[in-house]
Design an enzyme around this catalytic site. Structure first.
Site, mmCIF file in Angstrom:
data_model
loop_
_atom_site.group_PDB
_atom_site.id
_atom_site.type_symbol
_atom_site.label_atom_id
_atom_site.label_comp_id
_atom_site.label_asym_id
_atom_site.label_seq_id
_atom_site.Cartn_x
_atom_site.Cartn_y
_atom_site.Cartn_z
ATOM 1 C CG HIS A 22 -1.802 1.163 1.311
ATOM 2 N ND1 HIS A 22 -1.968 1.880 2.466
ATOM 3 C CD2 HIS A 22 -2.577 1.760 0.379
ATOM 4 C CE1 HIS A 22 -2.816 2.869 2.246
ATOM 5 N NE2 HIS A 22 -3.190 2.811 0.977
ATOM 6 C CG ASP A 30 7.406 8.562 -22.806
ATOM 7 O OD1 ASP A 30 8.653 8.472 -22.704
ATOM 8 O OD2 ASP A 30 6.816 9.657 -22.742
#
Length: 142
Positions: A22, A30
């Site tokens: 968590h 990219d």
């Protein structure tokens, strides 16, 4: 092969998604992003675009509902005339899988890089969209 899990998610990426706790963050980078030089843990997914990887990952990865912005985008450098239509694709995928209440924010380029250095992992993709990078914060399964 496993039933119900996208073949886009390599064993290495599945392991990373499972290991994350968590609040841990993962970068989907990219093709122009300096992934190898910034990543603590680097996962290669060079032949794939971010939208399809995002769709597959969000079938397994809950987003963090304890932070205001569980999805972070790399802000366009001021003065750069580039369009970012891929961001709308990301929003559509996130809202379809996680709900309309998930908020996005934009981080300045170098702030994004600093955040990426601290991320649990960076997934280097073949995404060609400029400013196609995003960071996800992992949530909990209730």
């Amino acid at each position: 092969m496993l039933k119900g899990i996208s073949a886009l998610l390599s064993p290495e990426l599945l392991k990373i998604l499972s290991e994350m706790g968590h609040g841990d963050e993962i970068v989907f980078a990219d093709g122009n992003f300096p992934s190898a030089s910034l990543a603590k843990r680097l996962v290669r997914a060079d032949g794939h675009g971010i939208p399809e990887l995002l769709q597959a990952a969000l079938e397994l990865l809950p987003l963090n509902r304890y932070v205001e912005y569980p999805v972070m985008l790399m802000q366009v450098v001021p003065g750069d005339p580039v369009e970012t239509p891929v961001w709308e694709v990301y929003r559509k995928i996130v809202h379809e899988t996680e709900g309309e209440d998930i908020k996005f924010t934009e981080l300045e380029r170098f702030e994004f890089y600093e955040r990426a250095k601290k991320a649990y992992a960076v997934v280097a993709t073949g995404e060609r969209a400029l400013y196609g990078n995003l960071i996800l914060s992992k949530g909990v399964i209730s």
